[in-house]
Write a protein that holds these residues in place. Structure first.
Motif, short mmCIF file in Angstrom:
data_model
loop_
_atom_site.label_atom_id
_atom_site.label_comp_id
_atom_site.label_asym_id
_atom_site.label_seq_id
_atom_site.Cartn_x
_atom_site.Cartn_y
_atom_site.Cartn_z
N GLY A 1 127.57 62.18 17.49
CA GLY A 1 127.53 61.09 18.58
C GLY A 1 127.37 59.87 17.93
N ILE A 2 126.64 59.13 18.87
CA ILE A 2 125.94 57.52 18.30
C ILE A 2 124.45 57.51 18.82
N GLU A 3 123.88 56.54 18.17
CA GLU A 3 122.61 55.97 18.38
C GLU A 3 122.64 54.94 19.36
N TYR A 4 121.58 54.98 20.39
CA TYR A 4 121.43 53.99 21.31
C TYR A 4 119.84 53.54 21.23
N GLU A 5 119.56 52.59 21.80
CA GLU A 5 118.33 52.41 22.16
C GLU A 5 118.39 51.95 23.51
N ASP A 6 117.36 52.64 24.35
CA ASP A 6 117.15 52.43 25.89
C ASP A 6 115.65 52.56 26.40
N THR A 7 115.76 52.37 27.74
CA THR A 7 114.44 52.31 28.05
C THR A 7 114.27 53.81 28.84
N VAL A 8 113.13 54.50 28.18
CA VAL A 8 112.91 56.00 28.67
C VAL A 8 111.50 55.65 29.49
N ILE A 9 111.83 56.16 30.70
CA ILE A 9 110.60 56.40 31.56
C ILE A 9 110.00 57.75 31.82
N ILE A 10 108.59 57.63 31.12
CA ILE A 10 107.98 58.80 30.86
C ILE A 10 107.47 59.34 32.25
N ALA A 11 106.95 58.43 33.05
CA ALA A 11 106.10 58.71 34.19
C ALA A 11 106.26 57.53 35.15
N PRO A 12 106.17 57.58 36.54
CA PRO A 12 106.02 56.44 37.15
C PRO A 12 105.26 55.35 36.60
N GLY A 13 105.95 54.11 36.47
CA GLY A 13 105.21 52.85 35.88
C GLY A 13 104.90 52.84 34.27
N VAL A 14 105.60 54.02 33.81
CA VAL A 14 105.12 54.10 32.21
C VAL A 14 106.69 54.15 31.44
N ALA A 15 107.07 52.90 30.92
CA ALA A 15 108.51 52.77 30.49
C ALA A 15 108.28 52.35 29.00
N ILE A 16 109.17 52.89 28.01
CA ILE A 16 109.22 52.49 26.48
C ILE A 16 110.54 52.18 26.15
N ARG A 17 110.64 51.53 25.24
CA ARG A 17 111.90 51.45 24.38
C ARG A 17 111.96 52.49 23.40
N GLN A 18 113.08 53.30 23.38
CA GLN A 18 113.02 54.42 22.46
C GLN A 18 114.83 54.49 21.90
N SER A 19 114.67 54.93 20.61
CA SER A 19 115.81 55.36 19.97
C SER A 19 116.13 56.69 20.55
N ILE A 20 117.23 56.55 21.03
CA ILE A 20 117.94 58.24 21.39
C ILE A 20 119.39 58.59 20.89
N GLY A 21 119.58 59.69 20.55
CA GLY A 21 120.67 60.29 20.35
C GLY A 21 121.78 60.59 21.58
N VAL A 22 122.87 59.75 21.36
CA VAL A 22 123.87 60.27 22.57
C VAL A 22 124.89 61.04 21.85
N ALA A 23 124.96 62.22 22.24
CA ALA A 23 125.97 63.28 21.87
C ALA A 23 127.31 63.22 22.56
N SER A 24 128.44 62.84 22.00
CA SER A 24 129.49 63.14 22.50
C SER A 24 130.16 64.28 22.33
N ASN A 25 129.48 65.03 21.52
CA ASN A 25 130.15 66.46 21.43
C ASN A 25 128.90 67.31 21.09
N SER A 26 128.73 68.41 21.69
CA SER A 26 127.42 69.31 21.14
C SER A 26 127.96 70.76 21.72
N SER A 27 127.05 71.71 21.18
CA SER A 27 127.13 73.01 21.50
C SER A 27 125.71 73.57 21.22
N GLY A 28 125.37 74.67 22.03
CA GLY A 28 124.10 75.35 21.84
C GLY A 28 123.14 75.10 22.68
N ILE A 29 123.05 73.95 23.51
CA ILE A 29 121.87 73.50 24.01
C ILE A 29 121.89 73.76 25.51
N TYR A 30 123.32 74.20 26.17
CA TYR A 30 123.27 74.47 27.70
C TYR A 30 122.21 75.61 28.07
#
Length: 408
Positions: free
Chosen positions: A135-164
């Motif tokens: 897939g591709i890489e995004y940067e997004d807001t990740v909310i770990i807990a209420p009121g606790v948000a960070i900017r984080q690089s995340i991988g976004v899979a357009s095609n994957s297997s083995g994790i279901y």
């Protein structure tokens, strides 16, 4: 995840954010961990753990062991994380054997006003062919807990297997494991969620602690993931810290690797001399180097059960089963006989017999044994509180109310 369950991770794009000196840091932030059982009545767990181990060490050829899907693992652990604004909730498998956080495997990634697409491409194969994500890489807001948000690089899979059935992976290994996994940027270490929580002023210490309870059923909330500090209600006594190994022949710079030896029983028979190994949430069993595994088989009288894929002992042998001792830096950590057996209520999920007694030790195999001596997986972590301290390059251990409990 090691997912020996270690997933070999793909790397996500790093964002360097300076700590905010005006931010109010939390003593710690805790998330509930859910235990899942994915067994289908046929066992591939030790084989899967061997393959995960192969991915953790260098110079292992992927063709050495037959591919086994990751979701054949009988047990895995996950947390729920919100991403974006408005947020979408994702169920991510926790893995101290990978440094990357990614999603899109089961639930599609939902782009919002906080999503920023990068120029990097994600293309990763996990655990010597056990799974993959493209897939591709995004940067997004990740909310770990209420009121606790960070900017984080995340991988976004357009095609994957083995994790279901999980939506992706929450990577908690040292960030060095992420180097070389992106294209075109393959030279930078990617800050993990733990790194960014600390770097962006959300937590007091750059560490994450894990607490699990041994259980005989699933799914069930049986653990806690704590960022930035420790939860004194989850352990007893003091936490003892051990430095990460500096042995060059083990993947110490990528994983939570420490030095330990192993003894069995009251006679204090050494079955494994001091060597480097890994503490890993992604490995459902406890792995031993081949020579040590063979010694353990000899002293316990266990036999390998082809159907279950695990060592099996008789009721009489169980009565004579003695403790297994981990000696780490002058401290001893005991796995009682009860802690060495697979939860009997889950036998049939592994293809075993309802009334049989199976052990949780498996053979790392001769090739992996040349690189590391052990993997202390979930049977160990369900008995001991563990702190993965990035800031000080060390692992901490403490007893819990379940260290000596008779639960299985």
């Amino acid at each position: 995840m090691l997912l020996v369950a270690a997933l070999a991770p793909f790397v996500v794009l790093a964002t360097s954010v300076a700590a905010n000196p005006k931010a109010t840091r939390n003593p710690h932030i805790s998330l509930s961990i859910t235990k899942h059982v994915n067994g289908n009545g046929t066992s591939s767990l030790p084989l899967r753990d061997q393959k995960r181990s192969m991915n953790l060490v260098k110079d292992c050829r992927q063709s050495e062991i037959t591919d086994v899907p990751l979701n054949d693992s009988a047990i895995a652990y996950s947390v729920n994380i919100d991403v974006g604004d408005p947020p979408t909730n994702y169920n991510l498998m926790i893995d101290t054997g990978s440094a990357n956080t990614w999603l899109g495997a089961n639930k599609p990634y939902k782009k919002t006003k906080t999503s920023v697409k990068t120029s990097d491409v994600l293309n990763v194969t996990y655990s010597a062919g056990l799974g993959f994500a493209h897939g591709i890489e995004y940067e997004d807001t990740v909310i770990i807990a209420p009121g606790v948000a960070i900017r984080q690089s995340i991988g976004v899979a357009s095609n994957s297997s083995g994790i279901y059935p999980y939506d992706g992976v929450l990577g908690l290994s040292p960030k060095y494991w992420s180097i070389g996994m992106l294209s075109p940027d393959n030279t930078s270490a990617i800050p993990t969620v733990t790194d960014n929580l600390y770097g962006q002023g959300k937590i007091e210490q750059n560490l994450v602690a894990v607490s699990f309870e041994p259980t005989t059923s699933a799914p069930v909330i049986n653990g806690e993931l704590t960022f930035g500090g420790t939860d004194s209600t989850k352990y007893t006594g003091d936490i003892t810290y051990f430095p990460l190994t500096v042995t060059e022949t083990t993947p110490a710079n990528k994983y939570w690797a420490i030095e330990a030896s192993f003894r069995y029983g009251n006679a204090s028979a050494t079955i494994l001399n001091t060597t480097a190994g890994i503490v890993d949430t992604g490995t459902p069993l406890i792995g031993l180097a081949t020579d040590a595994y063979n010694r353990y088989v000899d002293v316990t009288g266990a036999v390998y059960d082809e159907k279950a894929g695990l060592l099996r002992i008789t009721p009489a042998q169980y009565k004579n089963l003695q403790s297994l001792f981990f000696d780490i830096g002058g401290k001893t950590y005991e796995l009682t006989p009860n802690a060495q057996i697979w939860p009997r209520a889950l036998n049939t999920l592994m293809g075993g017999e309802t009334n049989s007694i199976y052990l949780v030790l498996f053979d790392l195999g001769p090739k992996i044994s040349k690189e590391m001596g052990f993997i202390a997986g979930m049977p160990f972590l369900e008995r001991y509180y563990c702190v993965f301290d990035t800031g000080n390059s060390r692992v901490g251990l403490a007893t819990t109310p379940f260290t000596y409990a008779d639960i299985n």
